[in-house]
Design a protein around this motif. Sequence first.
Motif, PDB file in Angstrom:
ATOM      1  N   THR A   1     -80.759 -35.727 -17.259  1.00 47.40           N
ATOM      2  CA  THR A   1     -79.609 -35.366 -16.446  1.00 47.40           C
ATOM      3  C   THR A   1     -79.179 -33.964 -16.855  1.00 47.40           C
ATOM      4  N   ALA A   2     -78.475 -33.296 -15.974  1.00 49.12           N
ATOM      5  CA  ALA A   2     -78.082 -31.909 -16.242  1.00 49.12           C
ATOM      6  C   ALA A   2     -77.301 -31.756 -17.546  1.00 49.12           C
ATOM      7  N   PRO A   3     -76.279 -32.604 -17.820  1.00 48.41           N
ATOM      8  CA  PRO A   3     -75.554 -32.431 -19.088  1.00 48.41           C
ATOM      9  C   PRO A   3     -76.452 -32.651 -20.307  1.00 48.41           C
ATOM     10  N   ASP A   4     -77.335 -33.651 -20.253  1.00 47.56           N
ATOM     11  CA  ASP A   4     -78.256 -33.894 -21.367  1.00 47.56           C
ATOM     12  C   ASP A   4     -79.211 -32.718 -21.543  1.00 47.56           C
ATOM     13  N   ARG A   5     -79.710 -32.212 -20.453  1.00 45.46           N
ATOM     14  CA  ARG A   5     -80.650 -31.084 -20.477  1.00 45.46           C
ATOM     15  C   ARG A   5     -79.976 -29.845 -21.060  1.00 45.46           C
ATOM     16  N   ASN A   6     -78.762 -29.581 -20.605  1.00 38.87           N
ATOM     17  CA  ASN A   6     -78.030 -28.421 -21.098  1.00 38.87           C
ATOM     18  C   ASN A   6     -77.695 -28.558 -22.577  1.00 38.87           C
ATOM     19  N   LEU A   7     -77.325 -29.747 -23.007  1.00 39.98           N
ATOM     20  CA  LEU A   7     -77.020 -29.982 -24.412  1.00 39.98           C
ATOM     21  C   LEU A   7     -78.265 -29.800 -25.270  1.00 39.98           C
ATOM     22  N   LYS A   8     -79.394 -30.325 -24.799  1.00 38.92           N
ATOM     23  CA  LYS A   8     -80.651 -30.160 -25.523  1.00 38.92           C
ATOM     24  C   LYS A   8     -81.020 -28.677 -25.626  1.00 38.92           C
ATOM     25  N   PHE A   9     -80.849 -27.953 -24.530  1.00 39.37           N
ATOM     26  CA  PHE A   9     -81.154 -26.526 -24.529  1.00 39.37           C
ATOM     27  C   PHE A   9     -80.255 -25.781 -25.509  1.00 39.37           C
ATOM     28  N   GLU A  10     -78.975 -26.066 -25.496  1.00 39.71           N
ATOM     29  CA  GLU A  10     -78.041 -25.414 -26.422  1.00 39.71           C
ATOM     30  C   GLU A  10     -78.440 -25.664 -27.873  1.00 39.71           C
ATOM     31  N   LYS A  11     -78.880 -26.876 -28.173  1.00 41.19           N
ATOM     32  CA  LYS A  11     -79.318 -27.191 -29.537  1.00 41.19           C
ATOM     33  C   LYS A  11     -80.557 -26.373 -29.910  1.00 41.19           C
ATOM     34  N   LEU A  12     -81.486 -26.229 -28.973  1.00 42.28           N
ATOM     35  CA  LEU A  12     -82.683 -25.434 -29.233  1.00 42.28           C
ATOM     36  C   LEU A  12     -82.325 -23.970 -29.475  1.00 42.28           C
ATOM     37  N   VAL A  13     -81.417 -23.441 -28.685  1.00 45.86           N
ATOM     38  CA  VAL A  13     -80.994 -22.048 -28.869  1.00 45.86           C
ATOM     39  C   VAL A  13     -80.326 -21.884 -30.225  1.00 45.86           C
ATOM     40  N   ASP A  14     -79.401 -22.786 -30.553  1.00 46.75           N
ATOM     41  CA  ASP A  14     -78.712 -22.706 -31.847  1.00 46.75           C
ATOM     42  C   ASP A  14     -79.692 -22.776 -33.008  1.00 46.75           C
ATOM     43  N   GLN A  15     -80.676 -23.636 -32.890  1.00 47.83           N
ATOM     44  CA  GLN A  15     -81.613 -23.853 -33.987  1.00 47.83           C
ATOM     45  C   GLN A  15     -82.641 -22.732 -34.118  1.00 47.83           C
ATOM     46  N   TYR A  16     -83.101 -22.172 -33.016  1.00 48.78           N
ATOM     47  CA  TYR A  16     -84.248 -21.262 -33.071  1.00 48.78           C
ATOM     48  C   TYR A  16     -83.957 -19.810 -32.680  1.00 48.78           C
TER      49      TYR A  16
END
Length: 174
Positions: free
Chosen positions: A9-24
């Motif tokens: 879902t869009a919120p899950d996808r966006n949250l996952k993306f934000e975590k990837l950006v923060d981490q990498y």
Amino acid sequence: MSNVVGPDTAPDRNLKFEKLVDQYQKPVLHMCYLYLCDKTLAEDAVQDTFLKVYQNLDTYRHESSEKTWIMRIAINTCYNINHSGWFRFFNHGVTPEMMPDEAVQTDEDDEELTIAITKLPIKLREVILLHYYQGLKVNEVADALGIAQSSVSGRLKRGRERLKCLLEGRELDE
């Protein structure tokens, strides 16, 4: 009865993306800077990398780690920038003052090593960056670059030898 799993879902996808950006984001910036030797180009490459990550988040097949997948995208992005027509006229000389804050080393020996790495041929530089700076294993570097593990091992060996020559002030044997 089992639950049917659909696309993110869009919120899950966006949250996952934000975590990837923060981490990498910082490791990708560091690697892009050392690959391209220019702060602005490195920042552009990081933006392009994460744009591609976001666009392809649904197609990520989990055949490698997220870090390997993202680093492969970053290397390909840097490669494309490096092979653009105008890039060959770019001054590739690097000084510590030119480095983005996130890429600056505090130790003088680290600065000398970082500058020496930027002087390596790109094929040696990319394996050194992925293996030593990003902490990827040889098989993960091979996956990220799409080459054989034996090629990674050979490039790491040659890269270490050339770095040793550079750090000792000797001329490189071509």
